[in-house]
Design an enzyme around this catalytic site. Structure first.
Site, PDB file in Angstrom:
ATOM      1  N   SER A 106     -73.422 -60.081 -33.902  1.00 12.17           N
ATOM      2  CA  SER A 106     -73.406 -58.637 -34.153  1.00 12.17           C
ATOM      3  C   SER A 106     -73.087 -58.306 -35.609  1.00 12.17           C
ATOM      4  CB  SER A 106     -72.374 -57.958 -33.241  1.00 12.17           C
ATOM      5  OG  SER A 106     -71.072 -58.410 -33.527  1.00 12.17           O
ATOM      6  N   LYS A 141     -65.756 -50.893 -30.922  1.00 16.52           N
ATOM      7  CA  LYS A 141     -65.976 -51.077 -32.353  1.00 16.52           C
ATOM      8  C   LYS A 141     -65.916 -49.743 -33.097  1.00 16.52           C
ATOM      9  CE  LYS A 141     -68.774 -55.276 -31.917  1.00 16.52           C
ATOM     10  NZ  LYS A 141     -70.108 -55.872 -32.072  1.00 16.52           N
TER      11      LYS A 141
END
Length: 797
Positions: A651, A694
């Site tokens: 990611s 996140k």
């Protein structure tokens, strides 16, 4: 910079509105077993109905998805319509006590038979020794003894008569016979015998020898007379015993005439009783309570059946869940007792295991535990393949002899349901060739449930039912809506509910605790929110410590300004049962050379395979995008700063690529942004996991430093459906203090981060001068030319 990439607040979280007219008031318990698991339900019902060998069931899924609830509910519905299994037990093997005999009785007859045998024992104690004290028995026994005594006394009388003719007296003392001299019809004592002449003494000794020989001749058949007497007494004992016990067994034989094992056992008891009654129940001088108790114990230990399992017929087939499947708990065990320092056992110390209790029904086992305990998996396979339960010690193979009994095997007819994770299923499938032969049915539980109207209302009913059953306060519609939103967040998808229903059930319990504290009549969305916040606070120590270190600049993260070769990536940390997001600085350096892109994490053996793959894709993107007309020669170093643990996942590859291009082009990146997303070699941005955590992790840092309206996060457009952000993030976005932007390509990301156009190829295959891509390709050419010049210089030298 385009503003069309920013998401509106409506896209940041799904807002649920339930039709309250379709939600049950739960006056009646909901019949819903497990929400949305139709595939698993169908497979489970097929496995239950399929009676062919090998069609045991493996239920695959993660814990908390309601696997055990569905299994027990479904099995109970089927089991209650099935016949109860037969009762099984062990009885003594009178010929070889080390090998107890198994008996089978119809369901519900096991304990009844036990009571019948107990009654039989009481009757035996009452009958004996009274039967031996009857006049008839005593007369017959007396007649036999008299016949023996007559023969014996006749022989003695004959000897006595002869002795008197020789002036010798026969004297009996107990069983001994002696001869004494007589003079003038008077017995002589030793002193008088000594006064006789030597000739007279010698004559007496000769007479004694003659009489002893004659006594031996007369009593030569005495052992035969005695044996005959004993045999005749034994015969009348047997006749008396048989005559006395026949009425005791008549009713038993009639009641159990159709049960072969019982009839055989009763016949063996009758054969064995003759010796037992003779040894322990003959007449004695005293018959006090202690003696009666001792006799009852002796008979009980020998004749009382050890019924291992017995179900009432109306209860149906058994459904057993063994939570602790050790070998002994599963297959049964033999217990021991200490007798004067020696360990002893018998058939009555055989204990049933879960297989005995589930025989004729269903046994539920945890796959991981079955594989954890020694010998259990192999023993279970052996039992299922052979179709029998054998009680033995697995340690005998290691020369550790801990068993003195070998009970007869019991037929096994059970459907085993193993419950385990996907990893466990594929491990067994891969490592054990026999696994698929025995567990041919797979009930696969989904991790997510489609968020349809029907499933939402069933979810709401399930929550209400649980609240009522657990004694919690009723849930309002707003509370149910908030729980559905929380479930969507757990699944990280606006269109799906999480199959981990237990998490929401636990939240209800915590919310009920808060509702009691503030003394309200129901649980609404605000209390659910407070319960979720309380859980986050309890698990948030590490997240708070990391945030404090960022604020104190122990961990370097910028949320304002610009910098070349630096970008804020987004990570998710999972510790224990909680997860939280935290930004991480990614830095890149570029210099001339042809070493390629060096992943510092991989070189330090901190980067795992998926992360390393993401970095390697960067080279593919640079070559595909910029190095079509010249060789790609670059030396670059990429690292995630202040990272001291293992890193996995791709990611960060989008952020690493943008950081690399910044270092290459010397164009600064706005530090007010944080980036997450993976890329492919053609520059398309791909979805990642943990997007909510996140975003919230970077938001908390920006919020603590002060929101300026310039801060925001950049995520893949394919992650839009995963957004279920906290309300404080949504409020900040609505006020223009924070932004969430989505991107499809690397170029869109570069434009957001650098504030300059990325540039697209024109008809001649060139990028616009001054664009990001133009400057990137120009710099790569310079590095390639430097490399060529170095090679030429080496060639000239």
């Amino acid at each position: 910079m385009s503003t069309t990439l920013k998401l509106p607040t409506s896209a940041l979280k799904l807002k649920i509105k339930l039709d309250t007219t379709k939600v049950s008031d739960t006056k009646q318990p909901s019949t819903t077993c497990v929400l949305g698991q139709t595939r698993a339900q169908s497979a489970l019902e097929f496995g239950i109905a399929m009676q062919n060998p090998g069609y045991n069931i493996f239920v695959m899924g993660e814990s908390g998805t309601g696997r055990l609830s569905m299994i027990t509910h479904t099995l109970s519905l089927h089991a209650e319509h099935q016949p109860a299994p037969p009762a099984y037990g062990y009885v003594d093997n009178f010929e070889n006590a080390r090998e107890p005999v198994a008996i089978e009785l119809p369901a519900g007859h096991g304990q009844t038979f036990n009571k019948e045998i107990e009654k039989l024992i009481d009757n035996l104690i009452a009958t004996f020794p009274a039967a031996f004290e009857s006049p008839t028995y005593q007369q017959k026994k007396g007649a036999i003894e008299r016949r023996f005594n007559q023969l014996y006394h006749a022989a003695i009388d004959a000897v006595d008569k002869k002795a008197r003719s020789l002036e010798v007296a026969l004297y009996k003392e107990g069983d001994g016979i002696t001869f004494l001299p007589i003079r003038d019809e008077k017995l002589l004592d030793e002193d008088e015998f000594a006064l006789l002449s030597s000739e007279e003494r010698d004559v007496f000794h000769q007479h004694v020898e003659t009489l002893e020989e004659y006594l031996s001749e007369m009593l030569l058949e005495l052992p035969q007379w005695r044996r005959k007497m004993v045999e005749e007494i034994k015969q009348i004992d047997t006749e008396t015993i048989n005559h006395a016990i026949e009425p005791l067994f008549a009713e038993l034989n009639e009641n159990y005439q159709n049960i072969d094992d019982v009839i055989t056992f009763l016949a063996e008891i009758k054969k064995d009783l003759t010796g037992m009654i003779t040894d322990f129940l003959m007449p004695t001088r005293s018959l006090d309570a202690n003696e009666i108790a001792t006799k009852r114990l002796i008979l009980t230990e020998r004749y009382m059946p050890n019924i291992l399992v017995d179900y009432k017929d109306e209860l149906g087939a058994p459904v057993v869940y063994e939570s602790h499947p050790t070998y002994q708990n599963l297959f049964g065990r033999i217990e021991y007792a200490s007798d004067q320092g020696t360990l002893v056992t018998n058939y009555r110390r055989i204990c049933a295991g879960s297989l005995h209790h589930a025989n004729g029904g269903y046994l539920i086992l945890d796959a991981e535990k079955v594989l954890t305990y020694p010998f259990v998996w192999e023993g279970l396979k052996r039992a299922l393949q052979a179709g029998r339960i054998e009680i033995e010690t697995p340690y005998s193979e290691f020369a550790i002899n801990t068993i003195t009994l070998k009970p007869e095997v019991i037929p096994l007819n059970v459907k085993v349901i193993l419950v385990g994770s996907r990893d466990m299923y594929y491990l067994l499938e891969d490592m054990d060739s026999e696994f698929n032969e025995m567990f041919r049915v797979l009930a696969d539980f989904d991790d997510h449930i489609a968020r349809t109207e029907q499933n939402m209302h069933e979810f709401a009913e399930l929550m209400q039912t649980h609240a009522k059953d657990s004694g919690a306060k009723p849930l309002t519609t707003s509370a149910l809506e908030r729980l559905i939103e929380h479930s969507c967040r757990l699944s990280e998808n606006q269109h799906r509910l999480s199959a981990h229903i237990n998490d929401c059930l636990e939240i209800i319990g915590e919310a009920n605790f808060l509702a009691k504290q503030i003394v309200v009549d129901s649980i609404d969305a605000d209390i659910i929110e407070r319960a979720l916040a309380g859980r986050a606070a309890r698990n948030g120590r590490i997240a708070e410590e990391i945030l404090e270190e960022m604020l104190e600049e122990t961990i370097l993260i910028d949320t304002a300004g610009s910098a070349i070769g630096k970008v804020n990536g987004l990570t998710v940390l999972e510790i224990g049962g909680s997860s939280f997001g935290a930004p991480a600085r990614i830095t890149t350096t570029v210099y001339s050379g042809s070493r390629g892109i060096v992943d510092v994490e991989r070189e330090a053996e901190l980067g795992k395979s998926i992360h390393s793959k993401g970095v390697l894709i960067l080279t593919g993107y640079l070559g595909q995008r910029y190095a079509q007309d010249f060789p790609l020669a670059i030396s670059a170093s990429i690292t995630m700063e202040q990272s001291y643990g293992y890193i996995d996942g791709d990611s960060a590859s989008l952020a690493e690529l943008c950081c690399l291009i910044s270092a290459l082009t010397r164009i600064p990146i706005k530090q007010s942004f944080a980036v997450t997303g993976s890329i492919n070699q053609y520059g398309e941005v791909q979805a990642i996991g943990g997007v909510n955590e996140k975003i919230e992790g970077f938001f908390k840092l920006c919020q603590a430093r002060g929101l300026t309206g310039e801060q925001g996060v950049i995520i893949p457009v394919s992650n839009k459906r995963n957004l279920m952000l906290n309300q404080e993030v949504i409020d900040a976005v609505e006020q223009g203090l924070f932004s969430v932007s989505v991107v499809r390509t690397v170029d869109e990301t570069l434009e957001l981060l650098m504030g300059e156009p990325a540039g697209a190829l024109d008809a001649e295959g060139q990028y616009p001068e001054g664009s990001i891509n133009f400057r990137a390709i120009s710099r790569l050419k310079e590095i390639a030319d430097i490399g060529d010049e170095d090679k030429d210089d080496e060639g000239e030298n």
